[in-house]
Design an enzyme around this catalytic site. Structure first.
Site, PDB file in Angstrom:
ATOM      1  CB  CYS A 207       2.906  -1.127  13.573  1.00 26.58           C
ATOM      2  SG  CYS A 207       3.061  -0.712  11.830  1.00 26.58           S
TER       3      CYS A 207
ATOM      4  CB  CYS B 218       3.159   7.774   2.631  1.00 29.49           C
ATOM      5  SG  CYS B 218       3.665   6.631   3.925  1.00 29.49           S
TER       6      CYS B 218
ATOM      7  CD  GLU C 292      -3.062  -0.900   2.234  1.00 28.46           C
ATOM      8  OE1 GLU C 292      -4.247  -1.138   1.916  1.00 28.46           O
ATOM      9  OE2 GLU C 292      -2.740  -0.574   3.381  1.00 28.46           O
TER      10      GLU C 292
ATOM     11  CB  CYS D 283       1.284   6.691  11.331  1.00 31.25           C
ATOM     12  SG  CYS D 283       1.793   8.294  10.787  1.00 31.25           S
TER      13      CYS D 283
ATOM     14  CB  CYS E 292       7.188  -4.563   8.662  1.00 29.55           C
ATOM     15  SG  CYS E 292       8.459  -3.748   9.658  1.00 29.55           S
TER      16      CYS E 292
ATOM     17  CB  CYS F 264       6.152  -1.816  16.201  1.00 28.96           C
ATOM     18  SG  CYS F 264       7.829  -1.300  15.776  1.00 28.96           S
TER      19      CYS F 264
HETATM   20  N1  SAH Z   1       9.569   1.026   9.953  1.00 28.53           N
HETATM   21  C1  SAH Z   1       9.750   2.452   9.869  1.00 28.53           C
HETATM   22  C2  SAH Z   1       8.867   3.077   8.817  1.00 28.53           C
HETATM   23  C3  SAH Z   1       7.394   3.002   9.126  1.00 28.53           C
HETATM   24  S1  SAH Z   1       6.822   4.601   9.310  1.00 28.53           S
HETATM   25  C4  SAH Z   1       9.566   3.064  11.216  1.00 28.53           C
HETATM   26  O1  SAH Z   1       9.232   2.362  12.149  1.00 28.53           O
HETATM   27  O2  SAH Z   1       9.808   4.251  11.374  1.00 28.53           O
HETATM   28  C5  SAH Z   1       5.303   4.377  10.063  1.00 28.53           C
HETATM   29  C6  SAH Z   1       5.203   5.215  11.295  1.00 28.53           C
HETATM   30  O3  SAH Z   1       3.929   4.986  11.913  1.00 28.53           O
HETATM   31  C7  SAH Z   1       6.245   4.835  12.321  1.00 28.53           C
HETATM   32  O4  SAH Z   1       6.638   5.986  13.023  1.00 28.53           O
HETATM   33  C8  SAH Z   1       5.450   3.922  13.233  1.00 28.53           C
HETATM   34  O5  SAH Z   1       6.032   3.763  14.493  1.00 28.53           O
HETATM   35  C9  SAH Z   1       4.132   4.633  13.253  1.00 28.53           C
HETATM   36  N2  SAH Z   1       3.002   3.825  13.696  1.00 28.53           N
HETATM   37  C10 SAH Z   1       2.864   2.498  13.604  1.00 28.53           C
HETATM   38  N3  SAH Z   1       1.679   2.103  14.122  1.00 28.53           N
HETATM   39  C11 SAH Z   1       1.064   3.228  14.531  1.00 28.53           C
HETATM   40  C12 SAH Z   1      -0.186   3.484  15.126  1.00 28.53           C
HETATM   41  N4  SAH Z   1      -1.035   2.500  15.408  1.00 28.53           N
HETATM   42  N5  SAH Z   1      -0.498   4.759  15.397  1.00 28.53           N
HETATM   43  C13 SAH Z   1       0.351   5.780  15.092  1.00 28.53           C
HETATM   44  N6  SAH Z   1       1.549   5.583  14.524  1.00 28.53           N
HETATM   45  C14 SAH Z   1       1.902   4.337  14.249  1.00 28.53           C
END
Ligand code: SAH
Length: 346
Positions: A119, A105, A92, A333, A112, A116
């Site tokens: 996410c 984006c 996506e 995000c 991945c 986390c």
């Molecule tokens: N793997 C990289 C790139 C992904 S960017 C990274 O971790 O930075 C996606 C962003 O969204 C990251 O900052 C991630 O931590 C954030 N993110 C993931 N799940 C989220 C959520 N449920 N709410 C808000 N931000 C989230």
């Protein structure tokens, strides 16, 4: 196996075209079709003879992003794309409209591996890395579909860019090159969950782009609970790398901090974060955590975000409370995913 033509630099393509016994200038034409016109097939390259197009088709594959579905937000101008790759995998990408222009984006991997806990992109693990051409094609497909000029790129979609380091660097080279879309490195942001050795590698590249670090917690206790990568490289080690980055490059670092109710959003967390970031050339983006159906995290209230922000600002740390775009189409995000078995709704 056919070669991935869109991942080649103009110089590499030129060498190969000459090796194929073709005139050198053909390389420039083909490169321009692929990277300026965003062509998706040799058929489209009408200034090449039919024979030449057929020959290229035998030697090269053009890796594209086919639009499988498109979701348009009703509350803002955000669009989310579900793309099918040549091998049938899905990724996506998101198009966002800001006052200063269009931002795409992009995803860097199919899924991945970072796990986390908040996410959606990591739920089914990582299937494979994206080739440079497949990261580019997300931008090209969106450029074509909307007939726009994209001015900014954020590597904040699915995947961990620094876990696909070489391909991401090549993508950056190709997209910022003036033989292609010529998007200034200063308009590109890379986000990482904190793969520390790769941050040091990046420093050696003298980067012009912006580095974002997904911090989300001020200490190892909380961060290791929600971000397994922290067990390998803890908060202090990560922040040390970030300081080296800002001191070496004189560029500001952005810290992403998704506020989750009762997890990482107390005043105490804010004070601890303020203490740890003191003296670092940085900016903190506070994001109300987006909801993901597979987990139980709840976003913090706006009052909580404001209180947290005030504590950071009192320590001289510039802080923004970021609005989320595309919330109604799960384009925010942490909401991007590759698994679309449910189909139907976004
Ligand atoms: N793997 C990289 C790139 C992904 S960017 C990274 O971790 O930075 C996606 C962003 O969204 C990251 O900052 C991630 O931590 C954030 N993110 C993931 N799940 C989220 C959520 N449920 N709410 C808000 N931000 C989230």
């Amino acid at each position: 196996m056919k070669q991935d033509i869109k991942s080649l630099t103009l110089q590499e393509l030129t060498t190969q075209i000459v090796d194929l016994g073709l005139p050198k200038f053909r390389a420039g034409q083909i490169y321009s079709w692929l990277h300026k016109q965003c062509a998706e097939s040799f058929e489209e390259m009408t200034n090449l003879s039919k024979d030449l197009r057929a020959k290229l088709d035998e030697v090269y594959e053009i890796k594209n992003c086919q639009i499988e579905r498109k979701y348009e937000s009703k509350i803002d101008d955000t669009k989310k794309y579900l793309f099918r790759l040549n091998d049938g995998e899905f990724i996506e990408s998101v198009l966002m409209k800001y006052k200063y222009g269009y931002t795409v984006c992009v995803s860097s991997q199919v899924g991945c591996n970072m796990k986390c806990s908040f996410c959606a992109s990591t739920i089914d693990g990582c299937v494979r890395n994206l080739a440079p051409s497949e990261i580019l094609s997300q931008v090209y497909a969106i450029t074509r579909d909307n007939d726009i000029r994209v001015s900014h790129i954020v590597l904040m979609g699915m995947g961990e860019p620094l876990d696909n380091y070489e391909n991401v660097l090549r993508f950056l080279e190709l997209i910022s090159n003036d033989d292609g879309l010529n998007i200034s490195a200063r308009h590109i942001s890379i986000s990482t969950c904190g793969i520390v050795p790769r941050i040091y590698d990046l420093i050696e590249q003298h980067p012009q782009f912006t580095l974002s670090v997904s911090l989300h917690a001020p200490n190892d206790e909380i961060r290791s609970r929600i971000m397994p990568v922290n067990k390998k490289w803890g908060v202090d080690e990560l922040l040390e790398a970030c300081r080296t980055y800002t001191e070496t490059t004189s560029r500001r670092i952005s810290f992403e901090y998704a506020m989750m109710d009762g997890v990482n959003d107390t005043d105490e967390c804010a004070r601890e974060l303020r203490q740890k970031l003191k003296g670092t050339l940085c900016h903190v983006n506070l994001i109300p955590a987006n909801e993901v159906r597979e987990n139980d995290y709840k976003r913090s209230s706006l009052e909580r975000l404001e209180a947290f922000s005030k504590i950071l600002e009192a320590g001289g740390i510039t802080t923004t409370i970021r609005r989320s775009l595309g919330g109604d189409i799960d384009a925010s995000c942490g909401q991007l995913r590759r698994n679309h078995k449910e189909g139907g709704e976004a």
